[in-house]
Motif scaffolding. Structure first.
Motif, PDB file in Angstrom:
ATOM      1  N   THR A   6       0.746  -1.282  -0.060  1.00 56.28           N
ATOM      2  CA  THR A   6      -0.180  -0.137  -0.044  1.00 56.28           C
ATOM      3  C   THR A   6       0.820   1.266  -0.142  1.00 56.28           C
ATOM      4  OG1 THR A   6      -0.019  -0.254   2.536  1.00 56.28           O
ATOM      5  CG2 THR A   6      -2.038  -0.875   1.276  1.00 56.28           C
ATOM      6  N   THR A   7       2.047   1.105   0.280  1.00 49.31           N
ATOM      7  CA  THR A   7       3.179   2.111   0.161  1.00 49.31           C
ATOM      8  C   THR A   7       4.086   2.100  -1.128  1.00 49.31           C
ATOM      9  OG1 THR A   7       4.762   0.910   1.238  1.00 49.31           O
ATOM     10  CG2 THR A   7       3.325   2.364   2.721  1.00 49.31           C
ATOM     11  N   ARG A 227       1.731  19.027  10.175  1.00 49.94           N
ATOM     12  CA  ARG A 227       1.930  17.503  10.126  1.00 49.94           C
ATOM     13  C   ARG A 227       2.982  17.300  11.399  1.00 49.94           C
ATOM     14  NH1 ARG A 227       0.224  13.147   6.790  1.00 49.94           N
ATOM     15  NH2 ARG A 227      -0.981  14.348   5.541  1.00 49.94           N
ATOM     16  N   GLN A 231       7.023  13.004  10.719  1.00 49.47           N
ATOM     17  CA  GLN A 231       6.295  12.913   9.402  1.00 49.47           C
ATOM     18  C   GLN A 231       7.253  13.741   8.546  1.00 49.47           C
ATOM     19  OE1 GLN A 231       2.468  13.880  10.028  1.00 49.47           O
ATOM     20  NE2 GLN A 231       1.729  11.701  10.631  1.00 49.47           N
ATOM     21  N   ARG A 235       9.443  12.532   5.579  1.00 52.28           N
ATOM     22  CA  ARG A 235       9.071  13.085   4.206  1.00 52.28           C
ATOM     23  C   ARG A 235      10.209  13.750   3.648  1.00 52.28           C
ATOM     24  NH1 ARG A 235       5.409  12.027  -0.160  1.00 52.28           N
ATOM     25  NH2 ARG A 235       6.124  13.490  -1.465  1.00 52.28           N
ATOM     26  N   GLN A 239      11.144  12.394  -0.270  1.00 50.89           N
ATOM     27  CA  GLN A 239      11.155  13.393  -1.221  1.00 50.89           C
ATOM     28  C   GLN A 239      12.537  13.451  -2.190  1.00 50.89           C
ATOM     29  OE1 GLN A 239       8.088  16.001   0.101  1.00 50.89           O
ATOM     30  NE2 GLN A 239       8.965  17.728  -1.051  1.00 50.89           N
ATOM     31  N   ARG A 259       2.125   7.547   7.781  1.00 48.43           N
ATOM     32  CA  ARG A 259       1.361   8.543   7.042  1.00 48.43           C
ATOM     33  C   ARG A 259       2.374   9.841   6.098  1.00 48.43           C
ATOM     34  NH1 ARG A 259      -2.416  12.420   9.862  1.00 48.43           N
ATOM     35  NH2 ARG A 259      -2.927  12.920   7.833  1.00 48.43           N
ATOM     36  N   PHE A 261       2.732   9.785   2.470  1.00 48.79           N
ATOM     37  CA  PHE A 261       2.494   9.539   1.309  1.00 48.79           C
ATOM     38  C   PHE A 261       1.241  10.643   0.574  1.00 48.79           C
ATOM     39  CE2 PHE A 261       4.510   5.908   2.437  1.00 48.79           C
ATOM     40  CZ  PHE A 261       5.788   6.119   1.671  1.00 48.79           C
ATOM     41  N   ASP A 262       0.787  11.404   1.664  1.00 50.11           N
ATOM     42  CA  ASP A 262      -0.340  12.325   1.131  1.00 50.11           C
ATOM     43  C   ASP A 262      -0.194  13.734   1.516  1.00 50.11           C
ATOM     44  OD1 ASP A 262       0.006  11.952   3.970  1.00 50.11           O
ATOM     45  OD2 ASP A 262      -2.428  11.671   4.409  1.00 50.11           O
ATOM     46  N   PHE A 263       1.288  13.971   1.615  1.00 55.51           N
ATOM     47  CA  PHE A 263       1.680  15.514   1.801  1.00 55.51           C
ATOM     48  C   PHE A 263       2.989  15.581   0.987  1.00 55.51           C
ATOM     49  CE2 PHE A 263       4.440  16.059   4.994  1.00 55.51           C
ATOM     50  CZ  PHE A 263       4.706  14.738   5.593  1.00 55.51           C
ATOM     51  N   THR A 264       3.227  16.720   0.703  1.00 53.39           N
ATOM     52  CA  THR A 264       4.415  17.364  -0.027  1.00 53.39           C
ATOM     53  C   THR A 264       5.173  18.574   1.061  1.00 53.39           C
ATOM     54  OG1 THR A 264       3.530  16.617  -1.996  1.00 53.39           O
ATOM     55  CG2 THR A 264       5.590  17.891  -2.144  1.00 53.39           C
TER      56      THR A 264
END
Ligand code: A2P
Length: 290
Positions: A6-7, A227, A231, A235, A239, A259, A261-264
């Protein structure tokens, strides 16, 4: 076959996919703690698990996965298992050490097996037997790779010099180099050596053993993007295409750390974080090992 994750994952030079997110298991010791962490991680979408002979939890990790994979509707092929050769087994003991990892985990094969440390336990860093022993370990890992027992092989805590030496002597190049990486330790030279050789750089201790969670810049970036500091740190690596292995024994933090993969992060936040680079290591330093 690629793990049904799922990732997202990264393509290794073996042709296998490695999930970008894995659970670090250092200091996860009691069987019930390993079970709780593995259960929380599978639920949160983690599909990779990072162990090592020296963590003394290979057997518990293998048992937890055999028990919990069916509960989550998963099979062995859906997860990616990483372990590492005990530095006491470097050299002559490598075959026995790697076979011991395989038998402790008891999952049929290991997806990625690493030489944990460029030196040999019990030898001084300057001892000339260090390069001889790690060369012998690599030949052993190549043999087990050819037999299909270790699907991919790699190294951990190697410096640019260790990587160059290995690349000059290996038949099979390492798939992965695992090392400490976070904004205070950007490892620019080592990562460019990996890129040049087609080796995937994988980060451990992305949180600086927890110390970076209270860094003012990290906290400010986290506040601005709503966040958590953990995270943001994870991230920051992802990135840049770097797979991460956050380590936690706490189910809520395991979920929080997953968590990603839902933000940048914006370019300017990435730059602010990278500007913290000061070469600070929170873990042991291998640069003195010849
Ligand atoms: P715990 O197991 O109690 O969650 P690193 O991966 O850089 O070595 O950091 C691991 C340390 O950070 C562990 O002590 C872990 O403790 C702690 N940790 C992991 N995730 C979080 C989080 N989301 N928030 C706070 N502490 C965390």
């Amino acid at each position: 076959m690629a793990p049904s994750s799922t990732t997202p994952s990264v393509l290794l030079n073996t042709g296998a996919q490695m999930p970008l997110l894995g659970l670090g298991t250092y200091k996860l010791l009691a069987p019930e703690d390993v079970n709780r962490a593995v259960d929380a991680a599978l639920l949160a979408g983690y599909r990779a698990f990072d162990s090592a002979a020296v963590y003394q939890n290979e057997a518990d990790l293998g048992r937890a996965l055999r028990e919990l994979l069916p509960k989550h509707g998963l099979t062995r092929e859906d997860v990616f298992i990483i372990s590492k050769l005990d530095p006491k087994d470097q050299g002559e003991g490598a075959m026995e050490g790697a076979l011991q990892s395989l038998s402790q985990l008891d999952l049929g094969y290991i997806d990625l097996y690493l030489i944990h440390w460029p030196g040999t336990q019990g030898l001084e860093p300057a001892d000339q037997r260090n390069p001889v022993n790690r060369a012998q370990s690599w030949v052993t890992l190549e043999e087990l790779h050819a037999q299909g027992k270790l699907k991919a092989i790699g190294v951990s805590n190697y410096t640019p010099a260790h990587m160059k030496e290995l690349m000059q002597n290996c038949k099979i190049p390492p798939a992965v180099l695992q090392d400490e990486l976070h904004p205070q330790l950007c490892k620019t030279e080592l990562r460019s050596v990996c890129k040049e050789y087609g080796v995937c750089f994988q980060a451990y201790s992305s949180l600086g053993k927890g110390a970076l969670l209270t860094d003012p810049v990290v906290m400010e970036v986290a506040k601005n993007c709503e966040r958590t500091p953990a995270q943001v740190l994870l991230r920051w690596a992802l990135q840049q295409g770097v797979p991460v292995l956050p380590k936690s024994s706490n189910p809520d933090r395991i979920k929080d750390n997953g968590r990603l993969f839902d933000f940048t992060l914006s370019d300017s936040d990435m730059d602010r974080l990278s500007a913290l680079d000061c070469g600070h290591k929170y873990c042991r330093n291998a640069s003195q090992v010849v």
